[in-house]
Design an enzyme around this catalytic site. Structure first.
Site, short mmCIF file in Angstrom:
data_model
loop_
_atom_site.label_atom_id
_atom_site.label_comp_id
_atom_site.label_asym_id
_atom_site.label_seq_id
_atom_site.Cartn_x
_atom_site.Cartn_y
_atom_site.Cartn_z
N GLU A 14 29.99 33.29 38.82
CA GLU A 14 28.63 33.09 39.35
C GLU A 14 28.14 34.31 40.12
O GLU A 14 26.95 34.37 40.47
CB GLU A 14 28.60 31.86 40.29
CG GLU A 14 28.96 30.53 39.64
CD GLU A 14 30.44 30.23 39.75
OE1 GLU A 14 31.21 31.12 40.17
OE2 GLU A 14 30.85 29.11 39.39
N LYS A 16 30.26 35.58 42.83
CA LYS A 16 30.79 35.37 44.18
C LYS A 16 31.17 36.69 44.84
O LYS A 16 30.96 36.87 46.03
CB LYS A 16 32.03 34.45 44.13
CG LYS A 16 31.70 33.04 43.67
CD LYS A 16 32.95 32.18 43.57
CE LYS A 16 33.87 32.58 42.44
NZ LYS A 16 33.33 32.40 41.08
N LYS A 18 29.87 39.70 44.61
CA LYS A 18 28.71 40.37 45.19
C LYS A 18 28.24 39.65 46.46
O LYS A 18 27.91 40.29 47.46
CB LYS A 18 27.58 40.43 44.17
CG LYS A 18 26.34 40.91 44.88
CD LYS A 18 25.07 40.96 44.13
CE LYS A 18 23.96 41.06 45.16
NZ LYS A 18 22.72 41.58 44.69
N ASN A 38 43.66 35.68 37.80
CA ASN A 38 42.73 35.20 36.75
C ASN A 38 41.29 35.48 37.18
O ASN A 38 40.39 35.54 36.35
CB ASN A 38 42.93 33.70 36.47
CG ASN A 38 42.94 32.83 37.72
OD1 ASN A 38 43.00 33.34 38.84
ND2 ASN A 38 42.89 31.53 37.54
N HIS A 41 36.41 39.53 40.57
CA HIS A 41 35.24 39.56 41.47
C HIS A 41 34.68 40.98 41.50
O HIS A 41 35.35 41.91 41.93
CB HIS A 41 35.63 39.06 42.86
CG HIS A 41 35.92 37.59 42.88
ND1 HIS A 41 36.19 36.87 44.00
CD2 HIS A 41 35.94 36.68 41.87
CE1 HIS A 41 36.38 35.60 43.70
NE2 HIS A 41 36.24 35.46 42.41
N THR A 237 41.21 25.18 35.54
CA THR A 237 42.27 26.04 36.04
C THR A 237 43.25 25.15 36.82
O THR A 237 43.02 23.94 36.95
CB THR A 237 41.70 27.20 36.88
OG1 THR A 237 42.74 28.16 37.10
CG2 THR A 237 41.11 26.73 38.20
N ALA A 297 35.29 39.74 33.39
CA ALA A 297 35.71 40.89 34.20
C ALA A 297 37.23 41.04 34.18
O ALA A 297 37.76 42.11 34.46
CB ALA A 297 35.21 40.73 35.63
N THR A 298 37.95 39.98 33.83
CA THR A 298 39.41 40.05 33.79
C THR A 298 39.92 40.24 32.37
O THR A 298 40.81 41.03 32.11
CB THR A 298 40.02 38.77 34.41
OG1 THR A 298 39.64 38.73 35.78
CG2 THR A 298 41.53 38.75 34.33
N SER A 411 19.81 36.81 44.24
CA SER A 411 20.33 38.10 43.82
C SER A 411 19.63 38.53 42.54
O SER A 411 19.52 37.77 41.58
CB SER A 411 21.84 37.98 43.62
OG SER A 411 22.33 39.16 43.03
P1 IMP Z 1 43.61 29.96 33.86
O1 IMP Z 1 42.98 29.90 35.21
O2 IMP Z 1 43.96 31.36 33.44
O3 IMP Z 1 44.73 29.00 33.71
O4 IMP Z 1 42.49 29.50 32.80
C1 IMP Z 1 42.00 28.17 32.75
C2 IMP Z 1 40.52 28.15 32.45
O5 IMP Z 1 39.79 28.69 33.55
C3 IMP Z 1 40.09 28.98 31.24
O6 IMP Z 1 38.99 28.35 30.62
C4 IMP Z 1 39.65 30.28 31.86
O7 IMP Z 1 38.74 30.98 31.04
C5 IMP Z 1 38.99 29.77 33.12
N1 IMP Z 1 39.00 30.77 34.19
C6 IMP Z 1 40.05 31.18 34.94
N2 IMP Z 1 39.67 32.08 35.85
C7 IMP Z 1 38.36 32.26 35.67
C8 IMP Z 1 37.40 33.07 36.33
O8 IMP Z 1 37.68 33.79 37.30
N3 IMP Z 1 36.12 32.99 35.86
C9 IMP Z 1 35.78 32.17 34.85
N4 IMP Z 1 36.64 31.39 34.21
C10 IMP Z 1 37.92 31.44 34.62
MG MG Z 2 34.68 36.54 37.39
#
Ligand code: IMP
Ligand code: MG
Length: 423
Positions: A14, A16, A18, A38, A41, A237, A297-298, A411
């Site tokens: 979203e 966060k 920034k 995961n 930011h 997650t 971004a990851t 923003s």
């Molecule tokens: P995990 O957190 O890697 O286990 O992923 C589980 C779910 O959360 C997946 O659909 C990921 O794409 C999503 N996810 C995990 N971290 C992020 C994040 O920082 N931004 C957006 N989606 C995330």
């Molecule tokens: Mg992100």
């Protein structure tokens, strides 16, 4: 003294990073409370873009102390990498970074199990960073904590036991080659030397600084709709990004919390699998992705894009106790003739005003939209609320009314100065 929680009110990404960077000007401590590497930011300063995965987004303000709380799962490789990158940019972290001794470590077998599980069972679309498997071990009470790094014998014994058990699973269930115990032991033994100086009892630190009158910002990762308890399970997650997670993930009591800022994008995105009622699979979705630069971004994965969903944000506001919101990336909608907001869901001919978290219902629902005229002019240079085009203000008003929240921050671009604070 104020403790503000920043939560993602959609499916993550979203903006966060920034918003936390922006608010860090007026706080003393920024503390991450859940998730791990995961998260991605993004903070843009001048013409430089920084992506943080573990270190709180307040790090770019020299007066701010940064805490990685007990609720975070820490991949030492990612952490050391991030520390090095910051040092190369001449951002000093000495005396500014505090890592909870109670946080759990992500091990190579967590990352391996994360990816092989995705290969063989129903795909969640995880980031492959080992997050789920690390939290599994935490709840199984076999996890290895940061504090274990401080006692070599315990650490090696725990690690060996874990690897032996994981090797059984890796070999017998998935048919993959076993991990080399000695190699991992020697690799991880090195980490304590590198992060030793940052390790502390962060719950104690935060509570005493809170008593000392320090202003604290709790930085959430991911978003409420990815919450293990309140999100679209199983496509979630493995932690609690919702505001409650800030208390358990930092050891700050709920009574200390003074406000909860929900961050929402002016439209919606989701990475990975799972239901997404307002997803636009055609050209409009591609257009949002292109203009909004919607790539992870990851992981670099293209994000799924769709219209703003007031039903899910209303739900998110309820489970988080959101006191006000920040609306990000409004400028991405500048060129659209019409913009839509989902105001309700239709399920089997009935209109739902509340968000059903069960995936089977969510997959069947048909969104009900309200259409608004676009503003067809650039907003990214605007710095005062009254200068925002009338149609854009109407759109923001609709978001406020339909989600039952109050817009406090707008923003209009990734840079620090592209931010409007209301009231
Ligand atoms: P995990 O957190 O890697 O286990 O992923 C589980 C779910 O959360 C997946 O659909 C990921 O794409 C999503 N996810 C995990 N971290 C992020 C994040 O920082 N931004 C957006 N989606 C995330
Ligand atoms: Mg992100």
């Amino acid at each position: 003294m104020p403790v503000q929680i920043i939560v993602g009110a959609q499916w993550g990404d979203e903006g966060k990073g920034k918003i936390v960077d922006h608010l860090s000007d007026s706080v003393d401590i920024v503390a991450r409370y859940q998730g791990g590497a995961n998260a991605g930011h993004t903070v843009v300063i001048g013409d430089k873009q920084y992506v943080l995965h573990l270190i709180p987004s307040g790090i770019f303000h020299p007066h701010v102390k940064c805490v990685i709380g007990n609720g975070v799962v820490i991949d030492p490789i990612a952490l050391i990498d991030e520390i090095k990158q910051l040092q190369q940019m001449n951002i000093s972290i000495q005396g500014r970074l505090f890592i909870s001794h109670n946080a759990h470590l992500i091990m190579p077998y967590h990352k391996l199990l994360d990816t092989i599980r995705e290969r063989t069972s129903e795909k969640i679309g995880t980031t492959g960073r080992g997050i789920g498997p690390a939290y599994i071990d935490k709840f199984m009470r076999i996890g290895i904590k940061i504090s274990d790094l401080l006692d070599r014998d315990t650490f090696v014994a725990k690690l060996k036991r874990n690897i032996e058990e994981k090797n059984q699973i890796i070999k017998k269930i998935y048919g993959d080659p076993e991990l080399d115990v000695e190699k991992i032991v020697s690799e991880y033994e090195e980490f304590d030397k590198q992060i030793d100086e940052y390790i502390t009892d962060t719950a104690l630190y935060l509570n005493s600084e809170h008593k000392n009158g320090k202003r604290i910002l709790a930085e959430g990762a991911q978003g409420a709709l990815l919450d293990i308890d309140h999100g679209t399970y199983p496509f979630v997650t493995s932690s609690n990004p919702t505001s409650g997670g800030a208390c358990t993930g930092l050891g700050l009591p709920p009574t200390a919390v003074t406000s909860i800022l929900g961050v929402v994008k002016a439209y919606t995105t989701r990475v990975g699998n799972g239901p997404f009622p307002t997803e636009l699979k055609e050209e409009t979705g591609d257009r949002l992705r292109k203009i909004g630069g919607e790539f992870g971004a990851t992981t670099g994965r293209p994000r799924r894009c769709g219209w703003f969903d007031a039903v899910s944000v209303r739900y998110s506001s309820m489970v988080n106790g959101i006191t006000h919101i920040a609306v990000t990336k409004l400028d991405v909608l500048d060129g659209f003739d019409k913009v839509k907001i989902c105001t309700g869901y239709k399920l089997n001919g009935k209109v739902l005003k509340t968000f059903p978290t069960d995936v089977r219902s969510l997959e069947k629902i048909v969104p009900i939209y309200e259409t608004y005229d676009g503003w067809k002019s650039s907003t990214s240079h605007i710095r005062r609320y009254p200068d925002i085009p009338e149609n854009a203000r109407r759109y923001l008003d609709a978001i406020e009314t339909l989600t039952g929240t109050k817009v406090q921050i707008i923003s209009l671009g990734a840079r620090r100065d592209q931010t409007i604070l209301i009231g």
